[in-house]
Every structure is written in structure tokens, then in C-alpha cells.
Write an enzyme that holds these catalytic residues in place. Structure first.
Site, PDB file in Angstrom:
ATOM      1  N   THR A  71     -15.899  45.013  -5.003  1.00  0.00           N
ATOM      2  CA  THR A  71     -16.458  43.593  -5.288  1.00  0.00           C
ATOM      3  C   THR A  71     -17.876  43.701  -5.638  1.00  0.00           C
ATOM      4  O   THR A  71     -18.489  42.917  -6.614  1.00  0.00           O
ATOM      5  CB  THR A  71     -16.382  42.892  -3.579  1.00  0.00           C
ATOM      6  OG1 THR A  71     -15.013  42.807  -3.279  1.00  0.00           O
ATOM      7  CG2 THR A  71     -17.076  41.404  -3.718  1.00  0.00           C
ATOM      8  N   ASN A 150      -3.542  44.547  -9.567  1.00  0.00           N
ATOM      9  CA  ASN A 150      -3.401  44.952  -8.070  1.00  0.00           C
ATOM     10  C   ASN A 150      -2.089  44.569  -7.379  1.00  0.00           C
ATOM     11  O   ASN A 150      -1.728  45.110  -6.409  1.00  0.00           O
ATOM     12  CB  ASN A 150      -4.607  44.486  -7.136  1.00  0.00           C
ATOM     13  CG  ASN A 150      -4.857  43.013  -7.427  1.00  0.00           C
ATOM     14  OD1 ASN A 150      -4.703  42.464  -8.601  1.00  0.00           O
ATOM     15  ND2 ASN A 150      -5.137  42.310  -6.420  1.00  0.00           N
ATOM     16  N   THR A 246     -31.663  51.460   0.724  1.00  0.00           N
ATOM     17  CA  THR A 246     -31.429  52.826   0.927  1.00  0.00           C
ATOM     18  C   THR A 246     -30.303  52.949   0.959  1.00  0.00           C
ATOM     19  O   THR A 246     -29.514  52.216   1.641  1.00  0.00           O
ATOM     20  CB  THR A 246     -32.151  53.002   2.356  1.00  0.00           C
ATOM     21  OG1 THR A 246     -33.392  52.765   2.348  1.00  0.00           O
ATOM     22  CG2 THR A 246     -31.579  54.619   2.784  1.00  0.00           C
ATOM     23  N   CYS A 330      -0.569  34.806   1.326  1.00  0.00           N
ATOM     24  CA  CYS A 330      -0.330  34.292   2.503  1.00  0.00           C
ATOM     25  C   CYS A 330       0.670  33.143   2.380  1.00  0.00           C
ATOM     26  O   CYS A 330       1.074  32.764   1.326  1.00  0.00           O
ATOM     27  CB  CYS A 330      -1.562  33.614   3.157  1.00  0.00           C
ATOM     28  SG  CYS A 330      -2.281  34.155   4.373  1.00  0.00           S
TER      29      CYS A 330
END
Lengths: 385, 393
Positions: A71, A150, A246, A330
Site C-alpha cells: 500500500t 489480485n 528508522t 463482502c
């Protein structure tokens, strides 16, 4: 036996990756930017992981930038390119079946005055190459088409985009979301495919969640890259400032180890093709099953319609520890964008299931799934209409 | 006496109760004590229609505790207040500081004084005049508006201490939970039933919940959604015991054996019967549903009559005369709406007929039920019921 057949959603972490994560957490916990030895040891992990991913993509390590996952890679690619390319034009071309991290980024740009063209797919789920050529004009600054869809596994003609862009004389940057293709699609090489930016993710290839990468052709340098893209977050010098902060060394260590542990892409492709064929043969013996994936789809993803609504079938299978996903995100209204774009009837969309493999999937798992599917079709009642 | 910030809660309807007011008050304080316990230790005192919640030293988040007070039934208003000495000099000195933010934000204000302790040397009007003057000279941008002020500065001089507070916030109202007995709500996971449960809890009922699960037609997530919904209701009602009834076999039997157009009404009747048995086993005196006249086919006047015929217990339907929008408004207020619209199949959407009967005739419905082994199916469903306790989240 647990039977996990939802490898396009995520994959189990392999032993090598888990060990690398654990080692980085317990022993190599230094900050890679620190000057002393503890920091350099952590930095070595990043270097090694970057090489592993570069090897798979047939690119240079300097062209690989770590992110938090697919993403974020897609967000940097879409939003970062639009911001850097603004003065060259305003048209963005994507397919109508992109992942939501591309689609929603594009939608945000629409509200900022960019023109977004969404290319429809044919009944096979594939964006026709001619459609790309027609949509790209001189004003086009970005073309983003996924390598493999996908939901149905359709392989998109990404390598045709460069030609279309050149023919139109467009300044466009070419991005490819390769999250479902990485480690699975033979010949996935951004350099050879004429792609400028490519997104990949760790947890789809048996690595941990929380790590991904963005390939940037020629690398990224602030103000001087051959591919115009700009960062979305700001801070330190990490990842050439394209993605400061980091680095999550444990997740990246796991990413690198998982990629190294992957089998050869071509060999795995042969194995998974056999699995797919075995599944299709078994499905043909059950009444009322239709296959929604095109015949030449990536064999790792098989989308079918069972004639029984997705939700009860998924629940039924789940009680037997068989895990697949519903093709539609869904129930109730949220019908799959992809299947709808392919022109499937409502009944087929409502009963869609996605079965997705990894190189670790076995024939026995598929047999288990087939048995359970047949049982489910027998015992699950549908409303009498 | 040290100054301390406390929460004042104003009793509602129970102030009107006669001799049994004390037992209502005790119940309210017990509920309040339970709800505030997660924020630390508290002392409570009740006098003159007001409950004072005094935080112990371990209470760190008085704002969150005050929010929780707004969800305890029986109180019509609440506010944080500064508890201080009954000394006009002290009150003069601290009021401006304590309410500084509110006073700066307001354009108009008034002072409202109440003197319960008649030995206090200033009368209420004297306190008002005195404090109005003090505040006006410190905050010259303010003007006095006794009818519709932005801010009311309340000075209450009670028996043991004086309390200073700003505008009172609206409480949850109603009667203290548990003061009116216990009832069982049928909850599916939609918008209506949590609102119905909340409304009856508001009238003092303790809530038990009955949920029908139909795996594989309904998923574990659908049941989890019911847990979450009840968790929101429990913020008001206190913990709720949930009974999850396995309903697949009954639904499949109805679907396989009975006329399709009667599916919904038959299902409702079996749900009511099973809920009634569970309610009886758990000392409930009534059932609660989220039905409203005409909303769907099973909620026509005829269908409701037909449903009621299946049970002997009173059935409370607090939403019966409400529009969907009105129900949604409440569900937003009690924070159940966003959960309610999560798109999972629930027991009511399984096998929905295309054309359900809107005028079911009891005779045909009973005939259809004779096609089933009703007793066995119901007793098996009741035997398979799981019970769990849902706490406020």
C-alpha cells in the site's frame, strides 16, 4: 489438517524469515544509521535484504527502496509521481481493476484537479493493449497497471505500456503494482518490461507483514532522479529520503530471508500450474461450478463461482479449517469491482470464491478443498426463489 | 478543607418517588460505583437530589469519568465541579480561576446561587450579585444575560461544602438500571435491536440478550458484531448476559418443509418461543424486540399479531411507532450505528423469501408448524445455547 488456500491475501511466514526476524529483534537491534559497529551490523542486514530483492527483480540494489508494504509503495508511486510531474501534464491512466491503494490514491488526485482515466477490462479480466494506447496522450504523466490482478489472476500487458507512451510522446512515468506477481510471474523484470516504478510486498512471499519495497528505475536522488517521483513523508536520510524513518530492520530482514528462500520462479510456476490443473479437473466433476479466471491467468489464483453464496460457503469451509476468500469483498452490496468489470452476472459474483496457491500448496490440500466444496454444495441451502 | 474537583450528578425522575426513593437512589449509586470503578476509587454521597462523586487520589482522568457519568441512567444532568470551603472569600478567589476557559469563551453569563445551608451568611441573591461583580471586573468582555446566557456559573452552598461549576451537561435520564426488573432482548445485529435494548434499559430494566446464530449461513464475525453492539449498550445498562442459540437446523427445516412465503413469520415465531423459554429460565418478565409497524413484511400489524400469539410473555417494542430515521438518530447517539451497518449476513437475512406474506393467517401458520418437529427442534436449540457475559467497551 489446516488447509490454507488464500495465499493472495497473505502467506505463512517461512522458517528462514521467522529466524531472520527473531535474530534481528534479539541480537541485531541497532539503528542502521548509527556510526558504531552495532549500527553497521544492522545496516548489513538492510544491504543483504536489498540485494536479495534486487536479484529477484534483475535490478541494482540502489534501485530498491524499502517501505512498509504494498500500500505504501503504491501510494508513493501514484501520489509522489503526480506531485513531481504536475507541471508536465494532468492525465493519469490506470486500469479499472487496480488494488484500492492505487484506486483510492488516484481518486484523491481527481479531487485535486488531475484527470484520471480508468481502462476497462475485457471478459477475460485483461486490459486490452489498444485501450492503453488510446488512453495515453501528450498530457499523460502517469500510467499505472498491475502486473497480475489480485482477484482473478489475469496477467496484464504491462510491457506494452512503454510503446504506447513513446508513441504518444507522453512524459508519463510507468508504474506497476506487482504485489501479486513478485516471485510468481516468470519474467517479472521492471527493466526489461519498460517499467519505471514497481511495488512489491513481503507478506505475499512468506515474509512478515510490515515490509515492502518500491523499485525506482535508476534509483532516487533528491532533485536528480531519472524517474520523477517525490517523497510522501519527510524526515531523515533513510532510503535516500524517498522513505525516511528508522528502517524496521526485523521486518526487512525477514523480507530478505523470505525472498532468498523462494524457489526458482520458473520451477514454482510449473508446480503451481499442475496444482491449478488438478483443481480445475476436480471442479469439472462438480456440478454447477464456473471458472472466472481466464485460461492464461497466473496459475496461483483461481476464481470460481460455486452457485452457493460466498459467505455461507466460506463459513462452511472455515469450520473445516479450509481457508479461501470470497471473490466479492463482502456480502450485501459490496460486489467485486473486478468481476463486475468483467461483465459477470450478479449470481456469479455473489457466489464467487478465490482460491490462491503458494509453492508450498499440495495436491492433498486441493483434494480436501474439492471434497468440502462438494459437501458444502450439497448441504448449504439457498433461498428458494 | 482542601479544594478538590468532583463530579455532581442530578437525580431525575426518582426525585418524584415517594417512600421507596431511597432504594432507587441506592441502585443508582451502585450502578455509578460499578461504572466509575475502572477510573479508580471513589466516594459517593447523596443529598438534596444530587449525588457527589469524589475521586480518590488514584483517579487520573476526571473528564473520561464524567463522560461515563453521562451514560448512567437515572441522572438527568452532570458536571465537574470544584468542591471548596463554605467561605465567601475562598469562593470569590477561586471561581474565576476554575472556570477561566469557559468564562473567556463565553460572551454572556449569569451566576446562579443555591444556598441549602441557610446558616451561610450570604443569601442566594447576595451571592449572585457579589460573584457577578467579581467576574465582570475580571472578565470585562462579558455581559450579563439572565435569560439565555452562554455560561451559567453555579455556586451551590450545601451542608458540608460549597460547589462551583459551569454549565451542566445532559445526563442519560431514565430510571436506574435494574430498578424495574429484567427483560430479554432479541438481537440480530441490525440497527433496531440495540436501540430497543437501550430504550428499555433507560426505563430501569436489566437486559439479557438472545442472539440466533446460523452457521454456516452466518459467520463468527456476525456474532462478534453482536458482542460489540451489546458492549456499547452495556456502557449504559451495565453488563449484559448474552445467550447464543444455534438456529441453523430450525431454519433449514422451515426452508425445506414449509411454504416459502411463510418462512419469515415462522422463523419469528420460533425465535420468540425460544427466547421466551430462555427468558423464563433467567427470571426475565418480558421480551424486547426492535420491531416497528410496517418496517418489513414481518412487522405488519397482522404479522406482529401472529408473532405475539406464539408467546405468553409481554413483548415490549419501544420502536413500534418510530421512523427509521428516528431510530438511526438514537443509534448514532449511543454509538451503535457504525457497527450495525457492517455487512455480515445475520439470521434474519438467511433464506429471505422473495414475496413474504404480509397478511399471514394464523391458521395456515399453525398448519405449517405442524409439518415440523417443533418441540424437538426448539429444545435442541435451547440445549445448545451458549451463555456469555458482555461488559461495557
Amino acid at each position: 489438517m489446516e488447509c490454507y488456500l488464500d495465499n493472495s491475501a497473505t502467506t505463512p511466514v517461512c522458517a528462514e524469515a521467522a529466524e531472520a526476524v527473531s535474530d534481528a529483534l534479539l541480537h541485531n537491534w541497532g539503528n542502521p544509521s548509527s556510526l558504531y559497529r552495532k549500527g553497521m551490523q544492522a545496516e548489513d542486514i538492510l544491504i543483504s535484504a536489498r540485494e536479495a530483492i534486487a536479484d529477484r527483480l534483475y535490478c541494482r540494489p540502489e534501485e530498491v527502496f524499502f517501505t512498509s508494504g504494498g500500500t505504501e509503495s503504491n501510494n508513493i508511486a501514484i501520489l509522489g509521481t503526480a506531485s513531481a510531474m504536475r507541471r508536465y501534464g494532468s492525465r493519469i491512466v490506470i486500469s479499472s481493476v487496480e488494488h484500492s491503494s492505487v484506486e483510492e490514491s488516484a481518486r484523491t488526485l481527481e479531487t485535486q484537479g488531475f484527470e484520471v482515466v480508468r481502462l476497462p477490462v475485457g471478459p477475460d479480466g485483461i486490459v486490452p493493449a489498444e485501450a492503453i494506447a488510446r488512453a495515453v496522450n501528450r498530457n499523460t504523466i502517469l500510467v499505472s497497471v498491475m502486473a497480475v490482478n489480485n482477484e482473478v489472476g489475469a496477467i496484464q500487458p504491462v510491457q506494452q505500456i512503454r510503446r504506447a507512451v513513446r508513441a504518444a510522446g507522453a512524459p508519463a512515468v510507468i508504474h506497476c503494482d506487482a504485489v501479486q506477481a513478485f516471485g510468481k510471474l516468470p519474467g517479472l523484470r521492471p527493466g526489461a518490461m519498460g517499467v519505471d516504478l514497481m511495488s512489491v510486498s513481503a507478506h505475499k512471499v512468506h515474509g512478515p507483514k510490515g515490509a515492502g519495497a518500491l523499485y525506482v528505475r535508476g534509483g532516487y536522488k533528491k532533485g536528480g532522479s531519472s524517474v520523477r517521483v517525490s517523497p510522501r513523508t519527510f524526515g531523515g536520510l533513510q532510503e535516500g529520503t524517498l522513505r525516511p524513518g528508522t528502517e524496521p530492520v526485523p521486518a526487512i530482514a525477514g523480507f530478505g530471508a523470505a525472498v532468498r528462500a523462494l524457489p526458482d520462479t520458473d520451477e514454482a510456476f510449473v508446480h503451481v500450474s499442475q496444482l491449478r490443473d488438478h483443481l480445475l479437473e476436480g471442479l469439472a466433476a462438480i456440478d454447477g461450478i464456473t471458472v472466472n479466471s481466464p485460461p492464461d491467468a497466473l496459475p496461483y489464483i483461481v476464481n470460481i463461482s460455486t452457485g452457493v453464496n460466498s459467505e455461507p460457503m466460506m463459513n462452511f469451509l472455515s469450520r473445516r479449517e479450509i481457508y479461501v476468500s470470497s471473490g466479492s469483498a463482502c456480502a450485501k452490496g459490496h460486489k467485486s469491482r473486478v468481476l463486475r468489470s468483467m461483465g459477470l452476472p450478479d449470481a456469479a459474483i455473489a457466489s464467487a470464491l478465490r482460491v490462491s496457491f503458494s509453492h508450498e500448496t499440495t495436491h492433498a490440500m486441493i483434494d480436501m478443498f474439492l471434497d468440502a466444496l462438494a459437501d458444502g454444495k450439497r448441504s448449504i441451502r439457498t433461498a428458494r426463489r | 478543607m482542601d479544594m478538590k474537583e468532583v463530579i455532581l450528578l442530578k437525580n431525575g425522575e426518582i426525585a418524584l418517588k415517594g417512600l421507596n426513593r431511597r432504594s432507587f437512589e441506592d441502585k443508582m449509586i451502585k450502578n455509578l460505583r460499578y461504572r466509575l470503578s475502572r477510573f479508580g476509587s471513589w466516594q459517593f454521597s447523596a443529598a438534596q437530589s444530587t449525588v457527589t462523586a469524589i475521586p480518590g487520589d488514584d483517579v487520573a482522568d476526571l473528564d473520561a469519568a464524567a463522560d461515563a457519568c453521562g451514560k448512567v441512567f437515572g441522572f438527568v444532568g452532570y458536571s465537574k465541579a470544584l468542591m471548596t470551603d463554605k467561605d465567601m472569600d475562598v469562593i470569590r478567589a477561586v471561581t474565576g480561576d476554575y472556570l477561566e476557559d469557559a468564562l473567556r469563551a463565553a460572551k454572556t453569563f449569569k451566576v446562579c446561587a443555591r444556598r441549602a445551608d441557610k446558616k451561610f451568611p450570604f443569601t442566594s441573591p447576595e451571592i449572585c450579585m457579589e460573584m457577578g461583580g467579581v467576574l465582570l471586573s475580571r472578565f470585562p468582555h462579558l455581559s450579563v444575560d439572565v435569560h439565555n446566557p452562554d455560561l451559567t456559573v453555579n455556586i451551590e452552598v450545601r451542608d458540608r461544602a460549597a460547589f462551583i461549576h459551569g454549565n451542566q451537561l445532559k445526563g442519560a435520564g431514565g430510571l436506574p438500571t435494574g430498578s424495574a426488573g429484567k427483560a430479554a432482548v432479541l438481537i440480530s445485529g441490525g440497527i433496531d435491536s440495540p436501540v430497543a435494548a437501550w430504550m428499555m434499559a433507560k426505563r430501569g430494566l436489566e437486559i439479557e440478550a438472545v442472539h440466533f446464530a446460523s452457521p454456516p449461513y452466518t459467520s463468527e464475525r456476525a456474532e462478534k458484531k453482536v458482542h460489540d453492539l451489546l458492549g456499547r449498550v452495556a456502557q449504559y445498562s451495565g453488563r449484559i448476559r448474552l445467550h447464543v442459540v444455534p438456529f441453523t437446523e430450525l431454519q433449514e427445516a422451515i426452508r425445506d418443509n414449509c411454504p416459502e412465503e411463510l418462512f419469515t413469520i415462522l422463523m419469528r415465531r420460533y425465535m420468540m418461543r425460544i427466547a421466551q423459554t430462555i427468558a423464563e429460565q433467567n427470571d426475565c418478565g418480558a421480551l424486547i424486540t426492535g420491531e416497528s409497524v410496517g418496517q418489513v413484511a414481518s412487522q405488519t400489524l397482522y404479522a406482529l399479531a401472529c408473532t405475539d400469539e406464539a408467546v405468553s410473555m409481554p413483548v415490549f417494542r419501544p420502536l413500534i411507532g418510530m421512523d427509521k430515521n428516528e431510530v438511526i438518530e438514537i443509534s448514532r447517539r449511543i454509538d451503535t450505528f457504525e457497527l450495525s451497518i457492517l455487512p455480515y449476513e445475520d439470521c434474519c437475512t438467511v433464506f429471505t423469501p422473495k414475496h413474504p406474506r404480509t397478511h399471514p393467517k394464523l391458521y395456515y401458520v399453525q398448519q405449517a408448524e405442524n409439518l415440523l418437529e417443533s418441540e424437538r427442534l426448539c429444545s435442541e436449540a435451547i440445549a445448545g445455547t451458549r451463555t456469555l457475559t458482555i461488559r461495557a467497551h
